[in-house]
Design a protein around this motif. Sequence first.
Motif, mmCIF file in Angstrom:
data_model
loop_
_atom_site.group_PDB
_atom_site.id
_atom_site.type_symbol
_atom_site.label_atom_id
_atom_site.label_comp_id
_atom_site.label_asym_id
_atom_site.label_seq_id
_atom_site.Cartn_x
_atom_site.Cartn_y
_atom_site.Cartn_z
ATOM 1 N N SER A 66 10.733 -41.030 54.269
ATOM 2 C CA SER A 66 11.156 -40.657 52.917
ATOM 3 C C SER A 66 12.002 -41.736 52.253
ATOM 4 O O SER A 66 12.067 -41.805 51.021
ATOM 5 C CB SER A 66 11.933 -39.334 52.951
ATOM 6 N N THR A 74 -0.795 -35.669 47.707
ATOM 7 C CA THR A 74 0.399 -35.295 48.471
ATOM 8 C C THR A 74 1.051 -36.486 49.155
ATOM 9 O O THR A 74 2.054 -36.325 49.848
ATOM 10 C CB THR A 74 0.042 -34.252 49.547
ATOM 11 N N ARG A 100 6.403 -34.876 46.211
ATOM 12 C CA ARG A 100 7.822 -35.065 46.558
ATOM 13 C C ARG A 100 8.209 -34.195 47.740
ATOM 14 O O ARG A 100 8.894 -34.639 48.666
ATOM 15 C CB ARG A 100 8.701 -34.733 45.354
ATOM 16 N N GLU A 101 7.795 -32.941 47.718
ATOM 17 C CA GLU A 101 8.112 -32.031 48.813
ATOM 18 C C GLU A 101 7.517 -32.520 50.125
ATOM 19 O O GLU A 101 8.164 -32.479 51.189
ATOM 20 C CB GLU A 101 7.599 -30.626 48.485
ATOM 21 N N GLN A 102 6.280 -33.000 50.074
ATOM 22 C CA GLN A 102 5.604 -33.489 51.267
ATOM 23 C C GLN A 102 6.310 -34.731 51.816
ATOM 24 O O GLN A 102 6.535 -34.846 53.027
ATOM 25 C CB GLN A 102 4.149 -33.827 50.939
ATOM 26 N N ARG A 151 9.414 -35.758 51.383
ATOM 27 C CA ARG A 151 10.765 -35.489 51.879
ATOM 28 C C ARG A 151 10.759 -35.016 53.322
ATOM 29 O O ARG A 151 11.737 -35.194 54.054
ATOM 30 C CB ARG A 151 11.456 -34.442 50.997
ATOM 31 N N PRO A 193 5.429 -32.779 41.996
ATOM 32 C CA PRO A 193 6.370 -31.986 42.797
ATOM 33 C C PRO A 193 5.855 -31.689 44.209
ATOM 34 O O PRO A 193 6.641 -31.653 45.164
ATOM 35 C CB PRO A 193 6.522 -30.694 41.989
#
Length: 340
Positions: free
Chosen positions: A218, A180, A209-211, A213, A206
Amino acid sequence: MTTTDTASTGNLHDVTPSRIFEIAQGFMASKHLFAASELGVFEALGEGPVDLAGLAARTGLTRRTARISADAMVAIGLLERHGDRYANSSVAATFLSGATPADFRPLLRFWDRLSYPAWEDLAGALGRGRPVHEIFEIDDDLIPIMSAGIAAATAAACHALPEAAALPAGSRLLDIGGGTGSWSIALAAADPALTATVFELPFVAPVAREQLRATAYSDRLDVRVGDILVADDLPRGYDAFLLANLVHCFAPETNQSILHRIRAAAEPGARLLLADFWTDPTHTQPLPAALMAGEFAIHVNDGDVYSVEEGTAWLHDTGWRFLDHRLLAGPISVIIAETA
């Protein structure tokens, strides 16, 4: 009974099976803990001490089942009981109530949902030499549970890594198999000039990326899809490399191949960080690392733990120079090297 028989079995009046009971009932303590966490017992007591009726009301349990769960947690030292009122211990308040950033509940969920069922086949996995299924083959709905659990397990080690690693300011880091991105986040938080790329498999990228952002870093952290086992996938242009909780997934020969591949892509003077459950030469200390060898064996075909000495030998054979071995947190430590 012969003298030899007596020596091998001990004096039957002095030897008891207490230790066997203690170890063999460990699964009961684990499942009690997993259930109490899932049912919200620690969260409920995070609101303050309460009697049994109050605990049942806060959790939605019956008085009987609330008592069974709470008393089991008292017995293993995670709850305290004062008269007829239950309260979180300091450990439970810190790590299990959800009231602090140090939240172990995702790790318990991971161990309960993914590890515990797999451990039922430990004897089979050891006997066959590999598990029936690798953890990489889990259902999509379990991937967030896996990622969050691993992040929780390594949170303290992540926090300790920047000071232990002492990377040069402004390093360009490739976080190989970075999950993550929690390790990269910790390094970025400690160095405002550091940039990092999390290099991960397609099914994990994915989540990373979510983590990333959602962090304040970021603009300095990104994700690249790839596989360290594929020779042409490793990107160039980095002067620091991190392998965190990856060495234990592979056989020694594969680890050496990975280290050689990284060395070929590394800038002169590049640093290498190997964070894992490194052991002593006997593979028995620290104890949690010795037990984790079973965790890796049931989840990954070649899963195992390795000694610092083994890791150092791999470095020597693949063009790296060993610099140091430093403890991070719990059973996790880091080997630090640079290009030879």
